[in-house]
Design a protein around this motif. Structure first.
Motif, mmCIF file in Angstrom:
data_model
loop_
_atom_site.group_PDB
_atom_site.id
_atom_site.type_symbol
_atom_site.label_atom_id
_atom_site.label_comp_id
_atom_site.label_asym_id
_atom_site.label_seq_id
_atom_site.Cartn_x
_atom_site.Cartn_y
_atom_site.Cartn_z
ATOM 1 N N ALA A 1 37.096 -73.752 -49.905
ATOM 2 C CA ALA A 1 36.606 -72.589 -49.170
ATOM 3 C C ALA A 1 37.177 -71.285 -49.728
ATOM 4 O O ALA A 1 36.553 -70.230 -49.608
ATOM 5 C CB ALA A 1 36.973 -72.716 -47.694
ATOM 6 N N LEU A 2 38.332 -71.377 -50.377
ATOM 7 C CA LEU A 2 38.995 -70.177 -50.907
ATOM 8 C C LEU A 2 38.671 -69.912 -52.371
ATOM 9 O O LEU A 2 39.092 -68.886 -52.916
ATOM 10 C CB LEU A 2 40.518 -70.326 -50.752
ATOM 11 N N LEU A 3 37.915 -70.798 -52.996
ATOM 12 C CA LEU A 3 37.654 -70.666 -54.438
ATOM 13 C C LEU A 3 37.031 -69.326 -54.802
ATOM 14 O O LEU A 3 37.383 -68.722 -55.818
ATOM 15 C CB LEU A 3 36.737 -71.797 -54.906
ATOM 16 N N GLY A 4 36.100 -68.856 -54.006
ATOM 17 C CA GLY A 4 35.362 -67.645 -54.342
ATOM 18 C C GLY A 4 36.009 -66.356 -53.876
ATOM 19 O O GLY A 4 35.357 -65.312 -53.864
ATOM 20 N N ARG A 5 37.290 -66.389 -53.475
ATOM 21 C CA ARG A 5 37.994 -65.212 -52.948
ATOM 22 C C ARG A 5 37.164 -64.534 -51.855
ATOM 23 O O ARG A 5 36.782 -63.364 -51.953
ATOM 24 C CB ARG A 5 38.295 -64.203 -54.064
ATOM 25 N N PRO A 6 36.845 -65.253 -50.793
ATOM 26 C CA PRO A 6 35.876 -64.753 -49.798
ATOM 27 C C PRO A 6 36.391 -63.541 -49.022
ATOM 28 O O PRO A 6 37.577 -63.431 -48.717
ATOM 29 C CB PRO A 6 35.694 -65.958 -48.867
ATOM 30 N N GLU A 7 35.457 -62.666 -48.681
ATOM 31 C CA GLU A 7 35.760 -61.546 -47.793
ATOM 32 C C GLU A 7 35.732 -62.002 -46.343
ATOM 33 O O GLU A 7 36.434 -61.449 -45.489
ATOM 34 C CB GLU A 7 34.741 -60.419 -47.995
ATOM 35 N N VAL A 8 34.878 -62.992 -46.052
ATOM 36 C CA VAL A 8 34.777 -63.577 -44.716
ATOM 37 C C VAL A 8 34.976 -65.080 -44.858
ATOM 38 O O VAL A 8 34.323 -65.728 -45.677
ATOM 39 C CB VAL A 8 33.412 -63.292 -44.060
#
Length: 321
Positions: free
Chosen positions: A150-157
């Protein structure tokens, strides 16, 4: 940066979801989440949490109302929203024969601007398990792998659905620290959890759902403040609750007596506790089994669930009549 005019990254207005047969799982809820805020969505089983989160993630179209994530409709404008969000489901369903590292590399190939796999695994403490096959991981390790993806894409949300289920106490604390660090870096987190301690510790604000509606919302302190604190003690033999000072003068809003045990409910804990202890000193008595407790989120949650269930029973009896 796309947010609404008030700086809200998640904006939900009069949201409704209806399933086949006319069952209304989400019945007109409204809330918002600011950038860099942890918002917990709580509720009894069947309250509508999963139905709500799926609408926020763009997996279904609302039956009514409006959802905006980063200023976009997550269903109609999925291409604009999905690369900027991370989702941790309750169960990932990974290929069991792949190693942890292979799973992360495979997932990274589907994510724009992905973190290096080693960095993602280090965030969740799995770097030493990179060569282990997924089927050999414990349940807690699989949850940590879910979070890494879930954190792979450096999420904003970031949507976290029961993130610490199956984790031991150490793993839960490590996950909490990671969520706090993400929030401090500006990530907006929407969390669902059955662990009320988790919500109380992590959430800046929260909403408690019941039967598709929001039953309570605010900061954890605001929600718990609506519930009375409690004082209980055992009176010595020969003493009765009538021997205490006037309960009204003590700030007591309700009480129960079971044998010699007295339980007082109050919204003015210090005043009530002081009054009881001063009386005991002057009377020269010892209050055994003395227990003084502030209201907790668990008590608020259980009271809401109880009141809602009583209301449901009354409606069913009215219908049957």
């Amino acid at each position: 940066m796309n947010t609404d005019e008030h700086g809200h990254v998640i904006e939900v207005t009069d949201l409704r979801r209806v399933y086949g047969g006319g069952f209304e799982a989400v019945r007109g809820i409204t809330f918002s989440v600011r950038r860099g805020e942890v918002f917990a969505l709580l509720g009894t089983n069947g309250a509508g949490k999963t139905s709500t989160v799926e609408l926020l993630e763009g997996l279904a179209r609302p039956a009514g109302g409006r959802v905006r994530i980063l200023g976009h409709d997550p269903h109609a404008e999925r291409d604009a929203v999905r690369p900027r969000t991370g989702v941790m489901l309750q169960e990932g369903g990974f290929p069991s024969e792949l190693t942890v590292a292979e799973t992360v590399r495979m997932w990274a190939g589907c994510v724009s601007g992905a973190r290096p796999p080693r960095e993602a695994l280090a965030l969740v403490g799995l770097e030493r398990r990179a060569g282990v096959r997924v089927k050999q991981l414990s349940g807690g390790e699989r949850r940590r792998l879910d979070l890494a993806l879930a954190l792979l894409g450096r999420p904003e949300v970031l949507f976290l659905d029961e993130p610490t289920t199956g984790l031991d106490a150490e793993g839960r604390q490590a996950t909490w620290e990671l969520v706090r660090a993400l929030r401090d870096d500006g990530t907006t987190v929407l969390l669902t959890t059955h662990y009320l301690e988790e919500a109380e510790d992590l959430a800046d604000r929260l909403a408690i759902l019941h039967a598709g509606r929001i039953a309570a919302t605010g900061t954890p302190g605001e929600v718990t403040a609506a519930q009375p604190s409690r004082i209980s003690f055992e009176l010595p033999h020969g003493y009765f609750v009538g021997d205490l000072p006037s309960l009204g003068e003590l700030g007591v809003v309700g009480h129960e007596v079971e044998g010699n045990v007295v339980r007082l409910r109050t919204r003015e804990l210090q005043r009530t506790a002081t009054g009881v202890l001063v009386w005991a000193r002057r009377a020269g008595v010892e209050l055994r089994r003395l227990d003084v407790r502030s209201a907790s989120l668990e008590e608020a949650f259980l009271r809401i669930a109880h009141e809602a269930s009583v209301e449901t029973v009354e409606k069913n009896e009215e219908y049957a009549a």
